[in-house]
Motif scaffolding. Structure first.
Motif, mmCIF file in Angstrom:
data_model
loop_
_atom_site.group_PDB
_atom_site.id
_atom_site.type_symbol
_atom_site.label_atom_id
_atom_site.label_comp_id
_atom_site.label_asym_id
_atom_site.label_seq_id
_atom_site.Cartn_x
_atom_site.Cartn_y
_atom_site.Cartn_z
ATOM 1 N N GLN A 193 3.549 5.643 -5.814
ATOM 2 C CA GLN A 193 3.665 5.586 -7.267
ATOM 3 C C GLN A 193 2.360 5.956 -7.964
ATOM 4 O OE1 GLN A 193 4.983 1.658 -8.264
ATOM 5 N NE2 GLN A 193 7.085 2.044 -7.620
ATOM 6 N N SER A 225 2.228 1.553 -3.599
ATOM 7 C CA SER A 225 1.186 1.968 -4.543
ATOM 8 C C SER A 225 0.773 3.413 -4.314
ATOM 9 C CB SER A 225 -0.018 1.040 -4.468
ATOM 10 O OG SER A 225 -0.631 1.156 -3.206
ATOM 11 N N SER A 226 0.758 3.879 -3.076
ATOM 12 C CA SER A 226 0.385 5.270 -2.828
ATOM 13 C C SER A 226 1.490 6.226 -3.273
ATOM 14 C CB SER A 226 0.049 5.489 -1.360
ATOM 15 O OG SER A 226 1.195 5.282 -0.566
ATOM 16 N N GLU A 262 -0.951 5.010 -9.454
ATOM 17 C CA GLU A 262 -1.592 3.787 -9.936
ATOM 18 C C GLU A 262 -0.512 2.780 -10.292
ATOM 19 O OE1 GLU A 262 -4.891 3.076 -11.629
ATOM 20 O OE2 GLU A 262 -5.916 4.581 -10.432
ATOM 21 N N THR A 263 -0.622 1.594 -9.752
ATOM 22 C CA THR A 263 0.328 0.528 -10.051
ATOM 23 C C THR A 263 -0.464 -0.648 -10.581
ATOM 24 O OG1 THR A 263 1.668 1.256 -8.191
ATOM 25 C CG2 THR A 263 2.150 -0.916 -9.085
ATOM 26 N N MET A 287 2.210 -5.204 -8.166
ATOM 27 C CA MET A 287 1.936 -5.385 -6.740
ATOM 28 C C MET A 287 2.175 -6.831 -6.325
ATOM 29 S SD MET A 287 -1.270 -3.100 -5.563
ATOM 30 C CE MET A 287 -2.422 -3.365 -6.882
ATOM 31 N N SER A 325 0.830 -1.206 0.000
ATOM 32 C CA SER A 325 0.000 0.000 0.000
ATOM 33 C C SER A 325 0.866 1.259 0.000
ATOM 34 C CB SER A 325 -0.953 -0.001 1.191
ATOM 35 O OG SER A 325 -0.243 0.098 2.399
#
Length: 182
Positions: free
Chosen positions: A164, A161-162, A166-167, A172, A158
């Motif tokens: 970057q 992803s936050s 949108e991953t 992931m 998380s």
């Protein structure tokens, strides 16, 4: 020889509950009950206890006061479970049996006759001795460590992803350890 006899006499005096199977084996007594009552399946251990401790020719009187108290306790605990809206399954019956009589020891199974071992009785409660206790504690520790590791991996994902935005899902999943994907 007299010494051994004295020991046996002393042990016999300590016995609190007698059974009423006489020369019949438990298996024969249970089979006889099944035939008389048109039952296909054998009874659970609670019912077996009741069957093997009734006075001859009686359906309600037990052989001794200890047997009567044990049956009353079994019935009372079952009624308590019913009042709590708990379905009386084989597992619950074994829980009740263990509450009244205690856990089984030394790979013996009370109330079933000879030849039965722990593995023959589903949901049986057995004593935990020495190494078994340690193994159980280690298993619990490993399971807890797996949960902690999974939580840390999810937090890491998380955060990545936050940072970057949108991953993609494959990115992931590549960040997760193999155990978390299983």
């Amino acid at each position: 020889m007299k010494e051994k006899a004295a020991i046996n006499v002393n042990n016999r005096k300590q016995k609190k509950i007698s059974h009423t199977t006489g020369t019949l084996t438990y298996a024969a007594k249970i089979y006889q009950w099944q035939v008389e009552n048109n039952k296909d399946a054998p009874p659970n251990r609670k019912e077996r206890f009741k069957i093997t401790h009734l006075k001859k020719g009686s359906k309600t009187q037990y052989i001794d006061e200890a047997s009567t108290q044990a049956v009353l306790s079994l019935e009372q605990k079952e009624a308590e479970k019913r009042n709590q809206n708990i379905d009386i399954t084989l597992e619950v019956v074994e829980d009740i049996y263990a509450e009244v009589f205690g856990v089984e020891k030394r790979n013996r199974v009370r109330g079933m006759g000879t030849g039965y071992t722990w593995s023959d009785v589903p949901f049986i409660h057995t004593e935990k001795r020495g190494i078994s206790k340690e193994v159980e504690a280690l298993r619990a520790a490993v399971e807890e460590q797996k949960k902690v590791s999974e939580r840390a991996s999810m937090e890491q994902i998380s955060q990545v992803s936050s940072s970057q935005g949108e991953t993609s899902m494959p990115q992931m999943q590549s960040a997760l350890p193999d155990e978390a994907l299983a």
